[in-house]
Design an enzyme around this catalytic site. Structure first.
Site, mmCIF file in Angstrom:
data_model
loop_
_atom_site.group_PDB
_atom_site.id
_atom_site.type_symbol
_atom_site.label_atom_id
_atom_site.label_comp_id
_atom_site.label_asym_id
_atom_site.label_seq_id
_atom_site.Cartn_x
_atom_site.Cartn_y
_atom_site.Cartn_z
ATOM 1 N N THR A 109 -31.884 107.564 115.689
ATOM 2 C CA THR A 109 -33.004 106.726 116.288
ATOM 3 C C THR A 109 -31.960 105.997 117.625
ATOM 4 O O THR A 109 -30.797 105.884 117.157
ATOM 5 C CB THR A 109 -32.858 105.217 115.347
ATOM 6 N N LYS A 185 -40.350 103.691 117.682
ATOM 7 C CA LYS A 185 -38.967 102.929 117.047
ATOM 8 C C LYS A 185 -37.991 102.294 116.617
ATOM 9 O O LYS A 185 -38.296 101.435 114.976
ATOM 10 C CB LYS A 185 -37.765 104.588 116.501
ATOM 11 N N LYS A 253 -26.745 98.162 115.202
ATOM 12 C CA LYS A 253 -27.467 99.149 116.769
ATOM 13 C C LYS A 253 -28.990 98.800 117.144
ATOM 14 O O LYS A 253 -29.415 99.026 118.560
ATOM 15 C CB LYS A 253 -27.355 100.167 116.261
#
Length: 293
Positions: A109, A185, A253
């Site tokens: 990711t 995503k 994040k």
């Protein structure tokens, strides 16, 4: 770019053996593949070998592979894998080391902008690059139940199909531009973060109002909110089971990535900004090693 389909070595390289990467690599080995697993910690080699992997401390041992999978934690790690490092301890990255025609399958990711940079660098070396981030937690990874979002050329996606089949239950192909998969995503993780924040607030409300949280959970997940996110994470919240799965720093994040991409697109995301600040506060209060639920 013309990518050859004849690999010099049928082995699959794997980089990133964390909570998600290790079960994924093990599943690839269980499917009959020789998996060369890059690992910088020799004390883990015995356990990795027991999982069916061929561990190595040398990234260069992956350079002969026709396909290398990466599952790392952030933009910096993904960038270093492809570009390598310079300075006092230089080492060559995948772009400089892989043969022409090899494929890097990035399942991490990362930001869409970083994915575009990595794809361009591989193309410059006449190599293939596919972005295929996944939805699912470590339990889903172990059970071959990941949902994969993949982007790349049709030829490269076809070469990656056996990997997808070994790791997940469904693969969504979203186009040729790798960044598209990464954007979907992080957008999905933003929705999930908002969902968990709302569910957490409501569960706290019903608990303090004297309502049994298990009953509330069963009613909601059997009626209006029967999706996997509510069922899986709601069960954890009700049971107060916060053993590490997807930890707060990783969630922070991802929301930082989506907010940066939203800013670039001039799209305000006020609710996601609030959730991001709550994640940061949780880390500051010492909850960083727990699951984000």
């Amino acid at each position: 770019m013309s990518v050859s389909s004849a690999p010099a070595d049928a082995s699959i390289g794997f980089i990133g053996l964390g909570r998600m990467g290790l079960p994924m690599a093990s599943n690839l080995a269980a499917a009959g593949n020789k998996v060369i697993a890059y690992n910088r910690h020799p004390e883990r080699h015995e356990a990795l070998a027991a999982a069916g992997l061929t561990p190595t401390e040398k990234l260069g041992d992956l350079f002969s592979c026709g396909l290398v999978v990466s599952m790392v934690s952030d933009n910096q790690a993904a960038t270093e894998i492809v570009f390598g490092q310079t300075g006092a301890w230089p080492w060559a990255g995948l772009a400089a080391g892989l043969r022409k025609g090899a494929v890097h399958l990035s399942m991490s990711t990362i930001g869409p902008d970083v994915s575009t940079r990595l794809a361009a660098e591989h193309a410059r070396h006449d190599q293939g690059y596919v972005a295929a981030p996944v939805f699912g937690n470590p339990d889903a990874a172990k059970a071959h139940e990941l949902v994969i979002v993949a982007a790349g050329t049709a030829e490269l996606l076809q070469r990656c199909e056996p990997v997808f089949a070994a790791l997940g239950t469904r693969t969504f192909v979203v186009g040729a531009a790798p960044a598209s998969a990464n954007l979907i995503k992080i957008a999905g993780n933003a929705m999930l973060a908002s969902t968990l924040a709302t569910f957490g607030e409501v569960l706290a409300f019903v608990r303090k109002s004297g309502i049994e949280p298990t009953a509330f959970y069963e009613i909601m997940t059997s009626s209006l909110f029967g999706g996997r996110a509510h069922k899986i994470y709601g069960a954890r919240m009700v049971a107060e089971d916060f053993a590490p799965g997807f930890t707060f720093p990783l969630a922070l994040k991802d929301l930082t990535l989506v907010l940066a991409a939203a800013q670039a697109a001039a799209v305000p995301m006020p609710s996601i900004s609030v959730v991001r600040d709550r994640l940061l506060a949780a880390i500051a209060q010492g909850y960083g090693d727990l699951d984000w639920s």
